[in-house]
Design a protein around this motif. Structure first.
Motif, PDB file in Angstrom:
ATOM      1  N   LYS A 124     -47.352 -39.098  14.864  1.00 31.92           N
ATOM      2  CA  LYS A 124     -46.493 -37.966  15.229  1.00 31.92           C
ATOM      3  C   LYS A 124     -45.461 -37.700  14.130  1.00 31.92           C
ATOM      4  N   LEU A 125     -44.892 -38.765  13.560  1.00 31.10           N
ATOM      5  CA  LEU A 125     -43.928 -38.590  12.474  1.00 31.10           C
ATOM      6  C   LEU A 125     -44.568 -37.885  11.277  1.00 31.10           C
ATOM      7  N   VAL A 126     -45.782 -38.298  10.940  1.00 32.07           N
ATOM      8  CA  VAL A 126     -46.489 -37.675   9.821  1.00 32.07           C
ATOM      9  C   VAL A 126     -46.740 -36.194  10.122  1.00 32.07           C
ATOM     10  N   THR A 127     -47.177 -35.897  11.325  1.00 33.81           N
ATOM     11  CA  THR A 127     -47.435 -34.507  11.709  1.00 33.81           C
ATOM     12  C   THR A 127     -46.162 -33.670  11.644  1.00 33.81           C
ATOM     13  N   LEU A 128     -45.066 -34.208  12.130  1.00 34.84           N
ATOM     14  CA  LEU A 128     -43.793 -33.479  12.089  1.00 34.84           C
ATOM     15  C   LEU A 128     -43.352 -33.216  10.654  1.00 34.84           C
ATOM     16  N   GLY A 152     -26.135 -39.875  16.618  1.00 37.16           N
ATOM     17  CA  GLY A 152     -25.774 -41.109  17.305  1.00 37.16           C
ATOM     18  C   GLY A 152     -26.720 -42.284  17.111  1.00 37.16           C
ATOM     19  N   ALA A 153     -27.775 -42.122  16.341  1.00 45.45           N
ATOM     20  CA  ALA A 153     -28.704 -43.240  16.119  1.00 45.45           C
ATOM     21  C   ALA A 153     -28.008 -44.347  15.333  1.00 45.45           C
ATOM     22  N   LYS A 154     -28.191 -45.568  15.782  1.00 45.69           N
ATOM     23  CA  LYS A 154     -27.616 -46.735  15.105  1.00 45.69           C
ATOM     24  C   LYS A 154     -28.660 -47.475  14.278  1.00 45.69           C
ATOM     25  N   THR A 155     -29.924 -47.275  14.600  1.00 50.56           N
ATOM     26  CA  THR A 155     -31.031 -47.896  13.881  1.00 50.56           C
ATOM     27  C   THR A 155     -32.226 -46.958  13.954  1.00 50.56           C
ATOM     28  N   LEU A 156     -33.205 -47.187  13.098  1.00 48.70           N
ATOM     29  CA  LEU A 156     -34.424 -46.387  13.097  1.00 48.70           C
ATOM     30  C   LEU A 156     -35.625 -47.316  13.084  1.00 48.70           C
ATOM     31  N   GLU A 157     -36.712 -46.880  13.716  1.00 46.44           N
ATOM     32  CA  GLU A 157     -37.921 -47.701  13.801  1.00 46.44           C
ATOM     33  C   GLU A 157     -38.911 -47.437  12.684  1.00 46.44           C
ATOM     34  N   ALA A 158     -39.053 -46.173  12.279  1.00 49.13           N
ATOM     35  CA  ALA A 158     -40.073 -45.828  11.290  1.00 49.13           C
ATOM     36  C   ALA A 158     -39.757 -44.471  10.683  1.00 49.13           C
ATOM     37  N   ALA A 159     -40.424 -44.204   9.566  1.00 50.02           N
ATOM     38  CA  ALA A 159     -40.241 -42.927   8.878  1.00 50.02           C
ATOM     39  C   ALA A 159     -41.556 -42.473   8.266  1.00 50.02           C
ATOM     40  N   ALA A 160     -41.650 -41.176   8.022  1.00 54.88           N
ATOM     41  CA  ALA A 160     -42.772 -40.600   7.285  1.00 54.88           C
ATOM     42  C   ALA A 160     -42.214 -39.613   6.280  1.00 54.88           C
ATOM     43  N   VAL A 161     -42.778 -39.616   5.091  1.00 53.90           N
ATOM     44  CA  VAL A 161     -42.378 -38.687   4.037  1.00 53.90           C
ATOM     45  C   VAL A 161     -43.642 -38.034   3.496  1.00 53.90           C
ATOM     46  N   ILE A 162     -43.621 -36.710   3.402  1.00 55.57           N
ATOM     47  CA  ILE A 162     -44.728 -35.959   2.819  1.00 55.57           C
ATOM     48  C   ILE A 162     -44.186 -35.230   1.594  1.00 55.57           C
ATOM     49  N   THR A 163     -44.836 -35.440   0.448  1.00 55.04           N
ATOM     50  CA  THR A 163     -44.338 -34.909  -0.811  1.00 55.04           C
ATOM     51  C   THR A 163     -45.473 -34.818  -1.831  1.00 55.04           C
ATOM     52  N   ASP A 164     -45.211 -34.174  -2.939  1.00 55.73           N
ATOM     53  CA  ASP A 164     -46.139 -34.181  -4.067  1.00 55.73           C
ATOM     54  C   ASP A 164     -45.762 -35.247  -5.087  1.00 55.73           C
ATOM     55  N   ALA A 165     -44.591 -35.842  -4.930  1.00 57.98           N
ATOM     56  CA  ALA A 165     -44.120 -36.851  -5.888  1.00 57.98           C
ATOM     57  C   ALA A 165     -45.007 -38.093  -5.831  1.00 57.98           C
ATOM     58  N   PRO A 166     -45.277 -38.713  -6.962  1.00 57.50           N
ATOM     59  CA  PRO A 166     -46.151 -39.891  -6.980  1.00 57.50           C
ATOM     60  C   PRO A 166     -45.533 -41.136  -6.352  1.00 57.50           C
ATOM     61  N   ALA A 192     -44.686 -27.546   5.467  1.00 59.81           N
ATOM     62  CA  ALA A 192     -45.484 -26.313   5.441  1.00 59.81           C
ATOM     63  C   ALA A 192     -44.644 -25.104   5.860  1.00 59.81           C
ATOM     64  N   ARG A 193     -43.797 -25.293   6.856  1.00 62.30           N
ATOM     65  CA  ARG A 193     -42.962 -24.199   7.374  1.00 62.30           C
ATOM     66  C   ARG A 193     -41.909 -23.754   6.361  1.00 62.30           C
ATOM     67  N   THR A 194     -41.334 -24.693   5.642  1.00 64.81           N
ATOM     68  CA  THR A 194     -40.216 -24.366   4.751  1.00 64.81           C
ATOM     69  C   THR A 194     -40.623 -24.195   3.296  1.00 64.81           C
ATOM     70  N   GLY A 195     -41.751 -24.764   2.916  1.00 64.85           N
ATOM     71  CA  GLY A 195     -42.146 -24.730   1.513  1.00 64.85           C
ATOM     72  C   GLY A 195     -41.307 -25.648   0.643  1.00 64.85           C
ATOM     73  N   ALA A 196     -40.607 -26.581   1.259  1.00 60.58           N
ATOM     74  CA  ALA A 196     -39.751 -27.523   0.531  1.00 60.58           C
ATOM     75  C   ALA A 196     -40.602 -28.503  -0.276  1.00 60.58           C
ATOM     76  N   PRO A 197     -40.022 -29.083  -1.325  1.00 57.48           N
ATOM     77  CA  PRO A 197     -40.763 -30.071  -2.121  1.00 57.48           C
ATOM     78  C   PRO A 197     -41.201 -31.285  -1.312  1.00 57.48           C
ATOM     79  N   GLU A 198     -40.405 -31.667  -0.313  1.00 54.18           N
ATOM     80  CA  GLU A 198     -40.782 -32.779   0.546  1.00 54.18           C
ATOM     81  C   GLU A 198     -40.141 -32.618   1.908  1.00 54.18           C
ATOM     82  N   ALA A 199     -40.730 -33.312   2.882  1.00 56.11           N
ATOM     83  CA  ALA A 199     -40.192 -33.330   4.244  1.00 56.11           C
ATOM     84  C   ALA A 199     -40.324 -34.747   4.775  1.00 56.11           C
ATOM     85  N   ALA A 200     -39.472 -35.085   5.722  1.00 52.55           N
ATOM     86  CA  ALA A 200     -39.490 -36.426   6.304  1.00 52.55           C
ATOM     87  C   ALA A 200     -39.187 -36.343   7.789  1.00 52.55           C
TER      88      ALA A 200
END
Length: 102
Positions: A10-14, A64-78, A20-28
């Motif tokens: 789900k994180l990757v999909t988001l 208000g988050a004090k910790t995070l469980e996981a992340a996803a980053v989509i980019t063209d950067a190597p 895709a929506r913004t055309g930004a260099p990367e999203a997370a």
């Protein structure tokens, strides 16, 4: 990317959708222990520059988050910017980062 559990997928999909929506260099996208997700794209303003993961972490912390469980980053950067890793590590140095180039 390797096979992901549904919550990490789900994180990757988001992140992909935001990029895709913004055309930004990367999203997370990041997830907190309550299952809430926070999504952001690269911020590149004259007075403020953030990687997508830094922006997503900032959104989580400001909500208000004090910790995070996981992340996803989509980019063209190597590779993932060290500042991105540091931002996530501030809340959880063991949180996995699912990184994809697209």
């Amino acid at each position: 990317m390797a096979e992901l559990d549904p919550e990490d997928a789900k994180l990757v999909t988001l992140a992909r959708s935001a990029r895709a929506r913004t055309g930004a260099p990367e999203a997370a996208a990041v997830r907190d222990p309550d299952g809430r997700t926070y999504v952001a794209c690269t911020v590149d303003l004259p007075s403020l520059t953030l990687t997508a993961l830094q922006a997503a972490v900032a959104a989580a912390v400001s909500s208000g988050a004090k910790t995070l469980e996981a992340a996803a980053v989509i980019t063209d950067a190597p590779t993932l910017d060290p500042a991105s890793r540091s931002a996530l590590a501030d809340l959880n140095p063991d949180a996995p980062i699912h990184y994809g180039q697209h």
